[in-house]
Design an enzyme around this catalytic site. Structure first.
Site, PDB file in Angstrom:
ATOM      1  N   ARG A 283      46.138  35.224  33.720  1.00 54.00           N
ATOM      2  CA  ARG A 283      45.589  36.505  34.145  1.00 54.00           C
ATOM      3  C   ARG A 283      46.699  37.349  34.771  1.00 54.00           C
ATOM      4  NH1 ARG A 283      42.200  37.930  39.335  1.00 54.00           N
ATOM      5  NH2 ARG A 283      41.675  40.073  38.860  1.00 54.00           N
TER       6      ARG A 283
ATOM      7  N   HIS B 253      44.688  46.542  39.805  1.00 54.68           N
ATOM      8  CA  HIS B 253      44.734  45.592  40.923  1.00 54.68           C
ATOM      9  C   HIS B 253      45.449  46.274  42.099  1.00 54.68           C
ATOM     10  CE1 HIS B 253      44.627  41.051  41.959  1.00 54.68           C
ATOM     11  NE2 HIS B 253      45.048  41.660  43.045  1.00 54.68           N
TER      12      HIS B 253
ATOM     13  N   GLU C 117      38.447  43.503  42.789  1.00 56.42           N
ATOM     14  CA  GLU C 117      37.980  43.562  44.177  1.00 56.42           C
ATOM     15  C   GLU C 117      37.820  44.968  44.730  1.00 56.42           C
ATOM     16  OE1 GLU C 117      40.580  41.026  46.459  1.00 56.42           O
ATOM     17  OE2 GLU C 117      39.812  39.217  45.501  1.00 56.42           O
TER      18      GLU C 117
ATOM     19  N   ASN D 230      36.044  36.100  42.501  1.00 60.51           N
ATOM     20  CA  ASN D 230      37.194  35.647  43.284  1.00 60.51           C
ATOM     21  C   ASN D 230      36.656  34.985  44.546  1.00 60.51           C
ATOM     22  OD1 ASN D 230      38.636  37.060  41.362  1.00 60.51           O
ATOM     23  ND2 ASN D 230      39.504  38.566  42.776  1.00 60.51           N
TER      24      ASN D 230
ATOM     25  N   TYR E 292      37.543  32.498  47.904  1.00 60.82           N
ATOM     26  CA  TYR E 292      38.558  31.841  48.731  1.00 60.82           C
ATOM     27  C   TYR E 292      37.985  31.013  49.873  1.00 60.82           C
ATOM     28  CZ  TYR E 292      42.280  34.339  46.350  1.00 60.82           C
ATOM     29  OH  TYR E 292      43.151  34.786  45.397  1.00 60.82           O
TER      30      TYR E 292
ATOM     31  N   GLU F  75      39.780  34.038  40.578  1.00 64.34           N
ATOM     32  CA  GLU F  75      40.784  33.720  41.599  1.00 64.34           C
ATOM     33  C   GLU F  75      40.228  32.656  42.521  1.00 64.34           C
ATOM     34  OE1 GLU F  75      42.432  36.923  44.018  1.00 64.34           O
ATOM     35  OE2 GLU F  75      42.628  38.189  42.258  1.00 64.34           O
TER      36      GLU F  75
HETATM   37  C1  GBH Z   1      42.813  38.310  46.779  1.00 63.10           C
HETATM   38  O1  GBH Z   1      41.824  38.881  47.599  1.00 63.10           O
HETATM   39  C2  GBH Z   1      43.614  39.362  46.035  1.00 63.10           C
HETATM   40  O2  GBH Z   1      42.939  39.750  44.849  1.00 63.10           O
HETATM   41  C3  GBH Z   1      45.007  38.859  45.659  1.00 63.10           C
HETATM   42  O3  GBH Z   1      45.782  39.927  45.191  1.00 63.10           O
HETATM   43  C4  GBH Z   1      45.650  38.194  46.856  1.00 63.10           C
HETATM   44  O4  GBH Z   1      46.959  37.781  46.595  1.00 63.10           O
HETATM   45  C5  GBH Z   1      44.778  37.020  47.241  1.00 63.10           C
HETATM   46  O5  GBH Z   1      43.537  37.510  47.630  1.00 63.10           O
HETATM   47  C6  GBH Z   1      45.277  36.225  48.436  1.00 63.10           C
HETATM   48  O6  GBH Z   1      45.175  36.968  49.621  1.00 63.10           O
HETATM   49  O7  GBH Z   1      43.143  40.191  56.815  1.00 63.10           O
HETATM   50  O8  GBH Z   1      41.348  39.245  58.089  1.00 63.10           O
HETATM   51  O9  GBH Z   1      41.090  41.452  57.136  1.00 63.10           O
HETATM   52  C7  GBH Z   1      41.030  37.922  48.278  1.00 63.10           C
HETATM   53  C8  GBH Z   1      39.973  38.540  49.166  1.00 63.10           C
HETATM   54  C9  GBH Z   1      39.520  39.762  51.133  1.00 63.10           C
HETATM   55  C10 GBH Z   1      41.024  37.974  51.253  1.00 63.10           C
HETATM   56  C11 GBH Z   1      40.093  40.349  52.395  1.00 63.10           C
HETATM   57  C12 GBH Z   1      41.640  38.545  52.508  1.00 63.10           C
HETATM   58  C13 GBH Z   1      41.334  39.996  54.379  1.00 63.10           C
HETATM   59  C14 GBH Z   1      40.961  39.335  55.632  1.00 63.10           C
HETATM   60  N1  GBH Z   1      40.535  39.019  50.404  1.00 63.10           N
HETATM   61  N2  GBH Z   1      40.675  39.328  53.244  1.00 63.10           N
HETATM   62  S1  GBH Z   1      41.673  40.132  57.024  1.00 63.10           S
END
Ligand code: GBH
Length: 468
Positions: free
Chosen positions: A73, A118, A163, A305, A307, A373
């Site tokens: 991707r 992105h 996102e 996505n 996490y 993701e």
């Molecule tokens: C992804 O977002 C992105 O699509 C990707 O580009 C990135 O590299 C990857 O995450 C890893 O970070 O800082 O406490 O406000 C994931 C969703 C939502 C995760 C917002 C981080 C911020 C939390 N993201 N979140 S904060």
């Protein structure tokens, strides 16, 4: 456990890896601008060079092949293809670059999944209002059609926008992503709205003008944590969890997959908060117009996505401020049993993915799902033997397997984030999400496989050859 045509992938994004920020006629993007401002990014770092994938694509390809991925991707840089954001001027060197990437992948039997957007809006369009402006949807649609026309003979899996939540909230409410606006309580909703309109226009264009010939699939990637009530029997916590889902996953998934409109609880929470503070304007959450392309049904699969997970309880009220936090009115907490990996927001909760997948199946009528993701970061001292990261991948993939086998979720693919260490937005190069280590202190930017990469490769090999 996994179907034989299951997609085993890894992902990257243009600004995070390419570098070449001014190479061969590329226009600036909002991330170029943002990073060049003081105090925005950890250590004043930027993606000017990053992994220099613009020049070192062959190295990336080697990594992809070493992992044995079936899918890769990547995202396209809008300003590399269309320097001023419009199709009036095409940068042919940019087109050549992505043609080479796509052709090389296909020649090696790797299927590309391509993200059209992105986070890296051309600065020229930001100067005209960016995602706040109504006309961005048409501009995005033209750009997307340009991509379908140029690459769609070979690319069959498309993500229009990655996102929208992050772009809307972190970019326009919190101001910690480009374009760095802090306009609480209004702009994020407008931006999210225009992103949905833009996505829907592009999907309709594909559907009416490209699908018959190109036979691909188009979706948008929605990020969501798994959320559950802090106290499972407490009504306030249950309601707060529903509200939290409505403001995250639901904000984008309800309009596209369920009703064509925002979750009712999202609108009522926003409007109630407006009334509470005596705000008398129109609803801060825009409405979809009947004269515009419909939003419902504009995704050919669910791109998720995932996490991390959160426990949710009701908020404590947020005084007179009108902002997304006071609209949402919840508090998220971490379960102390969840280990935190490199970045503070990422609690490791593999079973949260399984629960979220089941929730998506039940809520959105059992869509086809790609996990676009999922990943784990390191910070601090470098560990090439990253056992913890591999444990994370192994456990998470087990949960995906259970979601398929025991819960009947229609999952077609899994993309690890990320192929290699890269520019991690406000964290710069301090957070490492790669399956390959990148030595940013070395001019050659050499890529070296982590232990987790080797183990992921073995796992792919095993599942690909397992008798079904
Ligand atoms: C992804 O977002 C992105 O699509 C990707 O580009 C990135 O590299 C990857 O995450 C890893 O970070 O800082 O406490 O406000 C994931 C969703 C939502 C995760 C917002 C981080 C911020 C939390 N993201 N979140 S904060």
């Amino acid at each position: 456990m996994f179907p034989c045509d299951f997609a085993w992938g890894a992902g990257t994004a243009a600004y995070q890896i390419e570098g070449g920020w001014q190479a061969d006629g590329k226009g600036p993007s909002i991330w170029d601008t943002f990073c060049h401002e003081k105090g925005r990014v950890f250590g004043e770092q930027n993606g000017d060079v990053a992994c220099n994938s613009y020049e070192l694509w062959e190295k990336d390809l080697k990594c992809i092949l070493q992992l044995g991925l079936t899918h890769y991707r990547l995202s396209l840089s809008w300003a590399r293809l269309l320097p001023d954001g419009t199709t009036r001027h095409v940068n042919h060197k940019g087109v050549d670059y992505y043609n080479k990437v796509i052709d090389d992948l296909l020649a090696c039997n790797v299927t590309p999944m391509v993200t059209i957007y992105h986070f890296d809006l051309p600065q020229a369009l930001q100067d005209q209002g960016g995602w706040k402006s109504q006309s961005i949807a048409t501009l995005f649609d033209s750009y997307a059609q340009f991509c379908f026309q140029t690459f769609g003979d070979r690319v069959k899996l498309w993500i229009t926008i990655n996102e929208p939540y992050v772009c809307a909230k972190l970019g326009h409410e919190d101001g910690i992503h480009a374009p760095g606006l802090k306009e609480p309580g209004i702009t994020a909703y407008l931006v999210g709205h225009n992103m949905l309109r833009a996505h829907a226009m592009a999907w309709h264009s594909y559907d009416s003008s490209y699908r018959a010939k190109q036979k691909g699939l188009v979706s948008l990637a929605i990020n969501s944590d798994w959320l559950e009530p802090l106290q499972p029997d407490c009504t306030d916590d249950i309601v707060a969890t529903e509200r939290d889902f409505a403001f995250t996953l639901g904000w984008f998934a309800w309009p596209v997959f369920l009703t064509g409109d925002y979750p009712e609880i999202m609108r009522s929470a926003i409007d109630a908060n407006s009334r509470r503070v005596g705000y008398t304007g129109a609803s801060r959450l825009p409405s979809f117009s009947k004269d515009e392309p419909v939003i419902l049904g504009t995704a050919d699969f669910f791109a998720l996505n995932y996490y991390t997970s959160r426990k949710v309880k009701a908020g404590a009220g947020f005084g007179q401020t009108l902002c997304m936090k006071s609209d949402r009115d919840i508090e998220e907490v971490l379960d102390p049993s969840w280990p935190i990996c490199g970045v503070p927001w990422l609690a490791v909760v593999p079973h949260g993915l399984r629960r979220l997948l089941k929730y998506i199946k039940d809520t959105f009528n059992n869509p086809v799902v790609y996990i676009t993701e999922n990943g784990f970061s390191q910070v601090g001292p470098l560990q090439m033997e990253d056992v913890q990261r591999f444990e994370f991948y192994k456990d998470t993939i087990m949960e995906v397997g259970k979601a398929i086998e025991e819960d009947g979720v229609n999952i077609r693919g899994y993309f690890a984030w990320s192929l290699m260490d890269n520019f991690e937005w406000p964290d710069g190069f301090s957070a490492r999400f790669g399956l390959f280590h990148v030595d940013f202190s070395d001019e050659k930017l050499s890529r070296t496989m982590y232990h987790s990469g080797r183990e992921y490769a073995k796992m792919i090999m095993k599942y690909k050859s397992e008798p079904k």
